[in-house]
Design an enzyme around this catalytic site. Structure first.
Site, mmCIF file in Angstrom:
data_model
loop_
_atom_site.group_PDB
_atom_site.id
_atom_site.type_symbol
_atom_site.label_atom_id
_atom_site.label_comp_id
_atom_site.label_asym_id
_atom_site.label_seq_id
_atom_site.Cartn_x
_atom_site.Cartn_y
_atom_site.Cartn_z
ATOM 1 C CG ASP A 11 -2.064 1.041 1.266
ATOM 2 O OD1 ASP A 11 -1.862 2.085 0.612
ATOM 3 O OD2 ASP A 11 -2.832 1.007 1.950
ATOM 4 C CG ASP B 288 -3.158 3.567 -3.306
ATOM 5 O OD1 ASP B 288 -3.925 3.013 -3.466
ATOM 6 O OD2 ASP B 288 -2.903 4.531 -2.514
ATOM 7 C CD GLU B 289 -5.447 -0.527 -1.086
ATOM 8 O OE1 GLU B 289 -5.527 0.040 0.285
ATOM 9 O OE2 GLU B 289 -5.923 -1.532 -1.312
#
Length: 364
Positions: free
Chosen positions: A12, A111-112
């Site tokens: 993350d 973003d993960e």
DNA sequence: TCTGGGGTCCTAGGACCC
DNA sequence: TCTGGGGTCCTAGGACCC
């Protein structure tokens, strides 16, 4: 047991949009001013805060807050308009590093990502990955390592508060890791469920794990009750998949000022149809269903959908269906705040794309 | 000057069928 | 004349995630 336990790493990115802007603008990371990724409410009303730096957060500014309120809290704040193409490029680079270290990566958002981790539960490999991502992209990531994707994700959240940005939940330690956390920390528990759980006297994930499955199903329904029962104990049997097929493609727009102008609404649906059409074509998909969304000034939201006689990616056809739905269901005495168009029941997959786009790059 | 935009999943209720 | 029961499909709304 420990030897055979599967190992998942969840990655993350920390304050991703701000981190990208900081990587692009020397000095921004150390700027003492409140910095907000989001459009300036003085020129673009009705925006929200996407990401805020530490000085802004110290003033109570968080993701999702209306930009107008953020400006009141921080009149000297620097507003940076989001640059999504730029963030996509950084995302691709971060994910490439992860893919280099994992045989299977399931990207969850820009973003993960969850990944199968072949290096075991030791801290050195993930710390090396973190260092490599930082060196190659300038982005700081937090990492969670656990026996399931769910627990790994929650571990990555806990990692954000640690100096090394790493949290490892070893096999067998799942319950003791989860137990003290507030229910809101459980993935899938939002504000509504949190309030319901609180009303039932359940404050922590351990408290949730202490209730019977039947009781949770009675309180929260079949699917969600079972999910809460399993997840609170760290049980998550999902497998990862690298390729997720889109089930819908949509576009929506909030007007700076509410409108009752039919022409404005039709024109917006038309441009949204063109955008959705282009994205369908890009994926080699066609839609068998078109839906519209209208949000009135009082936030009341109406959705209406229709099935198409033939699946299509054609902008004219999507626009015609959407406009027809609007004519049927919009109450023209009520001002519209948001309008959206969604294509659903997607068919086609990659084959038609390769047929219709002979010069497309091969998948890989 | 409160509240974006892109998604997924679940549920209740009605239609329809046998 | 009181009013089955199961299954499936569809629609609209809503919770949730980033």
């Amino acid at each position: 047991m420990t030897d055979t336990a599967p190992c998942y790493l969840f990655l993350d990115c920390d304050r991703f949009y701000f981190a990208v802007e900081a990587a692009e603008r020397p000095g921004l990371a150390d700027d003492p001013r409140p910095v907000i990724i989001g459009r300036d409410p003085r020129t673009a009303p009705r925006g929200i805060v996407t990401t805020a730096n530490d000085p802004a957060r110290a003033l109570g500014i968080r993701s999702g807050l209306s930009a107008a309120i953020a400006l009141r809290l921080a009149p000297n704040a620097l507003f940076l308009p989001p640059r999504h193409e730029l963030y996509e490029r950084y995302s691709t680079r971060v994910m490439a590093v992860l893919r280099d270290e994992s045989p299977l990566v399931e990207q969850h958002s820009i973003d993960e990502a969850a990944s199968l981790w072949p290096h075991g539960f030791g801290p050195e490999p993930p710390l090396a990955l973190r260092a490599r991502v930082l060196a190659e992209t300038g982005i700081s990531v937090s990492l969670g390592l656990a026996t399931s994707p769910l627990v790994a994700k929650m571990a990555s959240e806990a990692a954000k508060k640690r100096a090394d940005h790493l949290c490892i939940v070893t096999p067998g330690a799942e319950a003791s890791f989860l137990s003290p956390l507030p229910v809101r920390a459980l993935v899938g528990v939002g504000p509504k469920a949190e309030a319901q759980l609180r009303a039932a006297g359940i404050e922590t994930i351990g408290g949730l794990a202490g209730r019977s499955r039947d009781e949770l199903v009675t309180l929260f329904g079949r699917a969600y009750g079972r999910y809460l029962s399993d997840a609170s104990r760290g049980v998550d049997h999902r497998t990862l998949s690298a390729e997720r097929v889109a089930k819908s493609i949509s576009a929506e727009h909030t007007f700076p000022h509410d409108t009752t102008d039919r022409g404005v609404l039709r024109e917006r649906l038309r441009s949204q149809a063109e955008e959705v059409s282009a994205r369908l074509a890009q994926e080699g998909l066609r839609a068998e269903e078109v839906a519209i969304k209208l949000r009135y000034a009082n936030w009341q939201t109406l959705t209406r959908q229709t099935k198409l006689r033939v699946a299509t990616a054609d902008a004219e056809a999507l626009a015609a269906s959407a406009t027809g739905l609007m004519q049927l269901h919009w109450d023209p005495t009520r001002a519209v705040r948001l309008i959206g168009l969604r294509a659903g029941r997607l068919t086609g997959g990659t084959k038609p794309a390769q047929q219709s786009l002979p010069y497309d790059e091969p998948p890989g």
